[in-house]
Design a protein around this motif. Sequence first.
Motif, PDB file in Angstrom:
ATOM      1  N   MET A 240       0.854  -1.186   0.000  1.00 52.93           N
ATOM      2  CA  MET A 240       0.000   0.000   0.000  1.00 52.93           C
ATOM      3  C   MET A 240       0.891   1.238   0.000  1.00 52.93           C
ATOM      4  N   THR A 241       0.533   2.228  -0.806  1.00 53.76           N
ATOM      5  CA  THR A 241       1.312   3.463  -0.889  1.00 53.76           C
ATOM      6  C   THR A 241       1.152   4.266   0.387  1.00 53.76           C
ATOM      7  N   GLN A 242       2.268   4.737   0.937  1.00 51.50           N
ATOM      8  CA  GLN A 242       2.218   5.511   2.167  1.00 51.50           C
ATOM      9  C   GLN A 242       1.725   6.920   1.866  1.00 51.50           C
ATOM     10  N   PRO A 243       1.030   7.551   2.804  1.00 59.78           N
ATOM     11  CA  PRO A 243       0.632   8.951   2.640  1.00 59.78           C
ATOM     12  C   PRO A 243       1.871   9.806   2.470  1.00 59.78           C
ATOM     13  N   PRO A 244       1.781  10.858   1.671  1.00 51.35           N
ATOM     14  CA  PRO A 244       2.954  11.699   1.411  1.00 51.35           C
ATOM     15  C   PRO A 244       3.634  12.184   2.672  1.00 51.35           C
ATOM     16  N   SER A 245       2.880  12.467   3.727  1.00 50.92           N
ATOM     17  CA  SER A 245       3.468  13.012   4.944  1.00 50.92           C
ATOM     18  C   SER A 245       4.316  11.996   5.686  1.00 50.92           C
ATOM     19  N   SER A 246       4.024  10.654   5.491  1.00 47.97           N
ATOM     20  CA  SER A 246       4.740   9.633   6.246  1.00 47.97           C
ATOM     21  C   SER A 246       5.832   8.963   5.443  1.00 47.97           C
ATOM     22  N   ARG A 247       5.904   9.222   4.147  1.00 44.47           N
ATOM     23  CA  ARG A 247       6.905   8.569   3.313  1.00 44.47           C
ATOM     24  C   ARG A 247       8.241   9.271   3.470  1.00 44.47           C
ATOM     25  N   PRO A 248       9.368   8.513   3.405  1.00 45.32           N
ATOM     26  CA  PRO A 248      10.679   9.154   3.490  1.00 45.32           C
ATOM     27  C   PRO A 248      10.860  10.148   2.357  1.00 45.32           C
TER      28      PRO A 248
ATOM     29  N   ASN B  57      14.268   7.207  -4.520  1.00 40.27           N
ATOM     30  CA  ASN B  57      12.894   7.567  -4.173  1.00 40.27           C
ATOM     31  C   ASN B  57      12.508   7.022  -2.802  1.00 40.27           C
ATOM     32  N   PRO B  58      11.384   7.472  -2.259  1.00 39.61           N
ATOM     33  CA  PRO B  58      10.955   7.010  -0.931  1.00 39.61           C
ATOM     34  C   PRO B  58      10.819   5.494  -0.836  1.00 39.61           C
ATOM     35  N   ALA B  59      10.358   4.851  -1.922  1.00 42.76           N
ATOM     36  CA  ALA B  59      10.196   3.392  -1.883  1.00 42.76           C
ATOM     37  C   ALA B  59      11.542   2.702  -1.684  1.00 42.76           C
TER      38      ALA B  59
ATOM     39  N   ILE C 141      10.290   9.386 -10.383  1.00 42.63           N
ATOM     40  CA  ILE C 141      11.038   8.543  -9.454  1.00 42.63           C
ATOM     41  C   ILE C 141      10.391   8.563  -8.074  1.00 42.63           C
ATOM     42  N   GLU C 142      10.005   9.758  -7.626  1.00 45.87           N
ATOM     43  CA  GLU C 142       9.453   9.875  -6.279  1.00 45.87           C
ATOM     44  C   GLU C 142       8.101   9.188  -6.161  1.00 45.87           C
ATOM     45  N   ALA C 143       7.316   9.176  -7.236  1.00 50.76           N
ATOM     46  CA  ALA C 143       5.970   8.602  -7.177  1.00 50.76           C
ATOM     47  C   ALA C 143       5.956   7.095  -7.398  1.00 50.76           C
ATOM     48  N   ALA C 144       7.057   6.523  -7.881  1.00 50.92           N
ATOM     49  CA  ALA C 144       7.077   5.097  -8.205  1.00 50.92           C
ATOM     50  C   ALA C 144       6.886   4.243  -6.953  1.00 50.92           C
ATOM     51  N   LEU C 145       6.128   3.158  -7.102  1.00 45.90           N
ATOM     52  CA  LEU C 145       5.879   2.254  -5.979  1.00 45.90           C
ATOM     53  C   LEU C 145       7.070   1.343  -5.712  1.00 45.90           C
ATOM     54  N   ASP C 146       7.851   1.036  -6.753  1.00 42.44           N
ATOM     55  CA  ASP C 146       9.063   0.243  -6.577  1.00 42.44           C
ATOM     56  C   ASP C 146      10.232   1.161  -6.270  1.00 42.44           C
ATOM     57  N   GLY C 147      11.271   0.578  -5.664  1.00 40.45           N
ATOM     58  CA  GLY C 147      12.440   1.377  -5.340  1.00 40.45           C
ATOM     59  C   GLY C 147      13.226   1.746  -6.585  1.00 40.45           C
ATOM     60  N   ILE C 148      13.624   3.000  -6.685  1.00 42.40           N
ATOM     61  CA  ILE C 148      14.444   3.466  -7.805  1.00 42.40           C
ATOM     62  C   ILE C 148      15.621   4.240  -7.242  1.00 42.40           C
ATOM     63  N   ILE C 149      16.809   3.843  -7.686  1.00 41.57           N
ATOM     64  CA  ILE C 149      18.035   4.521  -7.282  1.00 41.57           C
ATOM     65  C   ILE C 149      18.771   4.933  -8.546  1.00 41.57           C
ATOM     66  N   VAL C 150      19.183   6.182  -8.610  1.00 38.96           N
ATOM     67  CA  VAL C 150      19.928   6.686  -9.758  1.00 38.96           C
ATOM     68  C   VAL C 150      21.381   6.855  -9.340  1.00 38.96           C
ATOM     69  N   LEU C 151      22.288   6.280 -10.144  1.00 37.53           N
ATOM     70  CA  LEU C 151      23.717   6.340  -9.851  1.00 37.53           C
ATOM     71  C   LEU C 151      24.435   7.150 -10.920  1.00 37.53           C
ATOM     72  N   ASP C 152      25.473   7.836 -10.502  1.00 36.69           N
ATOM     73  CA  ASP C 152      26.367   8.482 -11.455  1.00 36.69           C
ATOM     74  C   ASP C 152      27.227   7.382 -12.073  1.00 36.69           C
ATOM     75  N   ALA C 153      27.179   7.231 -13.396  1.00 37.08           N
ATOM     76  CA  ALA C 153      27.857   6.119 -14.060  1.00 37.08           C
ATOM     77  C   ALA C 153      29.366   6.177 -13.888  1.00 37.08           C
ATOM     78  N   SER C 154      29.922   7.355 -13.752  1.00 36.51           N
ATOM     79  CA  SER C 154      31.383   7.478 -13.660  1.00 36.51           C
ATOM     80  C   SER C 154      31.897   7.263 -12.245  1.00 36.51           C
ATOM     81  N   THR C 155      31.142   7.716 -11.243  1.00 33.73           N
ATOM     82  CA  THR C 155      31.615   7.610  -9.852  1.00 33.73           C
ATOM     83  C   THR C 155      30.959   6.475  -9.081  1.00 33.73           C
ATOM     84  N   GLY C 156      29.795   6.001  -9.551  1.00 33.28           N
ATOM     85  CA  GLY C 156      29.078   4.956  -8.843  1.00 33.28           C
ATOM     86  C   GLY C 156      28.335   5.455  -7.626  1.00 33.28           C
TER      87      GLY C 156
END
Length: 380
Positions: free
Chosen positions: A1-9, A47-49, A26-41
């Motif tokens: 279940m999606t958390q209310p905006p006030s309680s989500r990280p 996102n909160p998920a 990214i922020e609205a996605a239900l699955d976890g999304i992490i963006v990395l800098d390709a050169s530095t890692g």
Amino acid sequence: MTQPPSSRPKAVSTSTAVPTWLTAYIEAALDGIIVLDASTGKVTDANPAALTLLGHESATLRAAHFSELLPWGTANPRTQISRRFRLDGQVAEAQVFRRADDSPVECDVTATSVSISGRELVVLHLRDASGRVDAQREQIEHERNQMLTELDETIAKRTEEFVGHVSHELRTPLAVILSSSSMLERYYLRLNETKRDEHFRRIHTQVHYLTEFIDKLRLLSRLDASLIPVRRELIDAREVVQELISEFANSPRLPHFHLSYNEGVDRVTFDATLWRRALSQLIDNAVKYGPIGGAVTIQLRRRIDGLLEATITDHGPGLPDDYLSVAFKPFKRGNNSRETQGAGIGLVIARRCAQMLNGTVTFDQDPVRGTVFTLLVPVD
């Protein structure tokens, strides 16, 4: 279940190059999304998920290297992203990540390379696989337990069948021995010499049968357990057959043997002991179930395909129809064998010995010649 905006990280964002629309996605996605800098890692966005899935606060992920999200010892700050993730957009199932409290979490991961405003990024799409993996493990455990239960039941059933067969084979000879020994014990002085000899002969015959039966059982168990080594040696196959003929010539059934062979059988290299055991069982079978005083024909032929062929013909009535499909199964005997003592394991031993030599044992029914068994083994 999606958390209310006030309680989500609150999402992590250290990149000024990521467009607003992508950040919103990214922020609205239900699955976890992490963006990395390709050169530095290093992490540029999460996102909160993803924060919830990995148990991190946004501050702990800001500019963290992706190796800090993986189990200890699997990556370090010098590890390139491409060495740890496939950047082809394909799902890699049940990859282990490390939570903030160092506990593991399994995720299905998709890693994709993207270029935004001239900056090379890698987007990790994380989906919690713990529930699915746990369910799979439970299913595997259930199937394993079911297999073990079925195996236990099969072993118990076969053990019961084996004990039943062995008990049946022991009962008759032991009864004969007990009967004759009792007669000799009680009435020895009253019995004439002919009767005494008859009882002694009956005891001797049954003891010989029991000894042979136990030897066959032991041999069969060793063959099944692959405890008999294969040793190759140069031999004269004719001599082996002639030795067997001499052993069976004194059988009470008075067989007449006829041996023929072609060139090349006098110098063959293979395991003569296993071949002799297989051949002995086939000759024994021919003597037992052929006519009393009948002919047993043995032919040896070295074929051009590198096989040594031995055929044994009993000139008897042939195998009964009810026996054809079970001839090579342990403790199976045909209806025409009730008057002949035997355990029904000779042909099984013959086939197992042949198989250890990478050979075969087969049989054919001939209306004129009776049953013809063929033993084929490769030789040098």
